[in-house]
Structure formats: structure tokens, C-alpha cells
Design a protein around this motif. Structure first.
Motif, PDB file in Angstrom:
ATOM      1  N   GLY A  57       0.539  -1.089   0.162  1.00  0.00           N
ATOM      2  CA  GLY A  57       0.074  -0.166  -0.682  1.00  0.00           C
ATOM      3  C   GLY A  57       1.149   1.256   0.080  1.00  0.00           C
ATOM      4  N   PHE A  58      -0.099   2.581  -0.485  1.00  0.00           N
ATOM      5  CA  PHE A  58       0.294   3.749  -0.092  1.00  0.00           C
ATOM      6  C   PHE A  58       0.464   4.413   1.266  1.00  0.00           C
ATOM      7  N   PRO A  59       0.661   4.748   2.413  1.00  0.00           N
ATOM      8  CA  PRO A  59       0.484   4.937   3.683  1.00  0.00           C
ATOM      9  C   PRO A  59       0.483   6.869   3.054  1.00  0.00           C
ATOM     10  N   GLY A  60       1.100   7.412   1.860  1.00  0.00           N
ATOM     11  CA  GLY A  60       1.008   9.080   1.563  1.00  0.00           C
ATOM     12  C   GLY A  60      -0.534   9.094   1.535  1.00  0.00           C
ATOM     13  N   ASP A  61      -1.044   8.082   1.192  1.00  0.00           N
ATOM     14  CA  ASP A  61      -3.133   8.350   0.597  1.00  0.00           C
ATOM     15  C   ASP A  61      -3.635   8.066   1.273  1.00  0.00           C
ATOM     16  N   GLY A  62      -3.575   8.299   2.333  1.00  0.00           N
ATOM     17  CA  GLY A  62      -4.616   8.096   4.072  1.00  0.00           C
ATOM     18  C   GLY A  62      -4.747   6.324   3.776  1.00  0.00           C
ATOM     19  N   GLU A  63      -4.263   5.416   2.984  1.00  0.00           N
ATOM     20  CA  GLU A  63      -4.684   3.948   3.356  1.00  0.00           C
ATOM     21  C   GLU A  63      -5.016   3.511   4.388  1.00  0.00           C
ATOM     22  N   ASN A 257      -6.588  11.339   6.768  1.00  0.00           N
ATOM     23  CA  ASN A 257      -6.907  11.138   8.037  1.00  0.00           C
ATOM     24  C   ASN A 257      -7.973  10.349   8.020  1.00  0.00           C
ATOM     25  N   PRO A 258      -8.442   9.629   9.104  1.00  0.00           N
ATOM     26  CA  PRO A 258      -9.727   8.994   9.175  1.00  0.00           C
ATOM     27  C   PRO A 258     -10.637   9.542   9.498  1.00  0.00           C
ATOM     28  N   SER A 259     -10.424  10.870   9.554  1.00  0.00           N
ATOM     29  CA  SER A 259     -11.739  11.992   9.959  1.00  0.00           C
ATOM     30  C   SER A 259     -11.694  12.916   8.683  1.00  0.00           C
TER      31      SER A 259
END
Length: 310
Positions: A57-63, A257-259
Motif C-alpha cells: 500500500g501507500f501510507p501517504g494516500d491515507g490508506e 486522516n480517518p476524519s
């Protein structure tokens, strides 16, 4: 997971790269109706683990992070909106898409029509060109046509265009959580809608790039560009092409962010990946993958499907 904060423009080129004005268009009457209700599939509500922390995955995408999300029951289109369906909408309302108002849209370099006039290259991405007179009904520019692709997903539609169609059809765009819940097809934390293996038994389950991106596509899955909206095996809920083929607009503003975000200037979420996704560059055909684009952007690899309340 891959360490990157950059959403690569192979995903969906953005109109924000160019500062150009739209040509004013007469407003069409967009009336709420009940078109194409028969393609809606009931999606049962429930909790699911949304997102991923997969090494692919890509953490910078907010996955991520993976979090438990509750979704109410809803309906989802079995497949993306087709050229035939969008044509019916335009004929009924006289709607003019934003690509038509700007008088150009983004086309992948392999597909630009021979009759195309002015083209403008997207900075840093030699495969995306803004092509004059590229619209939903001539997707590669002048001289191209959708006549033999009426069952393919409509492309070159902006978020605003997709929203207008949804209202006319008596539906709406899905939330990002609804999209992922439905796309997973009842599976929990699998990489793809059908499991964790990309090509089970050597069989292709989605329309993505094979070969060397962006130069050679070997078309092992059978397609260089879009495939018909009903292609490949459906997922566990009966949804087609939730991986690959075309990116799909969601109703949420993009946030890492999750929000959820709510700023009107914030880009919108797109999900599902497209026929241009490739494991070496943009493996965003995974079910948890996400990207974004501005509300007025349109490309040859972005479409949408609708949802509806129960």
C-alpha cells in the motif's frame, strides 16, 4: 507499505495543472427521475475493517490505519455508468459536461486521435495530454467515437457531471466507506475483491496494465483501454469491475486522516484504479487503494457508479 506522500498523476490527471476558463454553457434542466434502477444491488449493512496496512500500500494516500467502520444498508450499481446511459441523460436534459465547457480533456498518449488538433502535455508526466475537443462522446479527440463502446463506462466526466447524472437518475454517489464495503464483496481485509492473489489460476479478474508502463501494454487481460462495464467475474455482492477499468468518483472530500475533510476546495475521492494501473508504478487497483481529483477534472480513465438509500 511503500513510503510515499505523492499521488502519482498516472492515476487521474488534474485540471488544476492548467489555469483555463470554461466556456459558459446554458444550464440544462436536471430533473430527478428513476432511471436505471434495475441495476441496483442491495448491499447489507454491517461493520467492516476499512483501509489497509499492507506492504503493497501507500501510507501517504491515507490508506491506513485499518479501522472498524459501520455501514448502513444501501443499494449500489452493479456496474459503472455506461456511455449508453450517459447518452440517455444528455438527450433527456441537454446537459453539457465540464470537458465540453473547457473544450478539452486529458487523454493517454497511446490513444490520441490522428485528427486531434492542439494538445498540451501535463508537466512531469509525458503520457498525459490535454487534448482539444476530447469529450465523453469522442474520448480520444476529434474523429474518435463511442459508437462501438456504448456498453463501456462513460469517461471524461467530472465529479460535478457525475453528481448531475446521479440526481437525474434518482440516485447519488456512494460514500467512500460504502464504496469500499461493497467492493470487498463480503471478504475481510483481502487485497482484491476476489481474494489475495491477483491472477488466480493464471486468470485475469480485472482490466489493468500489463507490460512496461507507460510504453508497452501487452493486453494480456484483453484490453488496452476500457473494457465493457460488465466484464470479468463479479465480486461476492455481484459488482463488476471494482478493480481496474476506470476510477470511480465518491461523494467524500479527500483526506489522509480517518476524519473526513469538508473544505469545498478539497479534491474528491476516487476509488478502484483503472486500466492504466501497473504494479511497478501505481498498484491502486487494490480494494483499499484510493486517490483524488478536483471536482472539475476529467480524464479518459475516470468514470463512476451510483448508489441509493434503502
Amino acid at each position: 507499505m511503500k513510503e510515499t506522500n505523492e499521488i502519482k498523476p498516472c492515476c487521474a490527471a488534474s485540471r488544476s495543472n492548467f489555469q483555463e476558463e470554461k466556456t459558459p454553457a446554458e444550464k440544462a434542466t436536471v430533473s430527478s427521475g428513476s432511471a436505471f434502477q434495475e441495476k441496483l444491488i442491495y448491499i447489507p449493512g454491517g461493520e467492516f475493517w476499512m483501509g489497509t496496512e499492507d506492504e503493497e500500500g501507500f501510507p501517504g494516500d491515507g490508506e491506513g490505519p485499518v479501522r472498524k467502520v459501520q455501514v448502513k444498508p444501501f443499494y449500489m450499481d452493479a456496474h459503472t455508468v455506461t456511455n449508453a446511459e450517459f447518452d440517455a441523460f444528455v438527450r433527456d436534459t441537454g446537459y453539457v459536461t465540464e470537458a465540453e465547457q473547457y473544450r478539452w480533456s486529458f487523454v493517454f498518449h497511446h490513444f490520441i486521435s490522428k485528427q486531434a488538433g492542439q494538445v498540451q502535455q501535463l508537466p512531469d508526466t509525458p503520457w498525459w495530454y490535454g487534448v482539444d475537443e476530447a469529450f465523453w462522446y469522442q474520448p480520444e479527440g476529434p474523429g474518435s467515437t463511442i459508437e462501438d463502446r456504448m456498453d463501456h463506462p462513460v469517461t471524461h466526466v467530472s465529479w460535478n457531471d457525475a453528481e448531475a447524472f446521479s440526481k437525474w437518475a434518482g440516485k447519488r454517489l456512494p460514500t467512500e466507506a460504502e464504496w469500499e464495503y461493497a467492493a470487498r464483496g463480503g471478504l475481510e481485509q483481502n487485497r482484491y475483491p476476489w481474494g489475495n492473489e491477483l491472477t488466480p489460476g493464471g486468470e485475469y479478474y480485472c482490466n489493468i496494465w500489463q507490460g512496461k508502463f507507460p510504453f508497452e501494454n501487452t493486453k494480456e487481460d484483453g484490453y488496452a483501454s476500457t473494457a465493457p462495464s460488465v466484464s470479468f467475474p463479479p465480486n461476492g455482492y455481484g459488482l463488476y469491475n471494482v478493480s481496474g477499468n476506470v476510477w470511480e468518483w465518491c461523494s467524500d472530500y479527500f483526506s489522509t486522516n480517518p476524519s473526513p475533510a469538508s473544505d469545498q476546495d478539497t479534491p474528491m475521492v476516487i476509488r478502484g484504479g483503472s486500466y492504466l494501473c501497473h504494479h511497478s508504478y501505481c498498484n491502486r487497483y487494490r480494494v483499499a487503494a484510493r486517490s483524488m481529483n478536483t471536482k472539475d477534472s476529467s480524464t479518459g480513465n475516470m468514470g463512476f457508479r451510483c448508489a441509493a438509500d434503502v
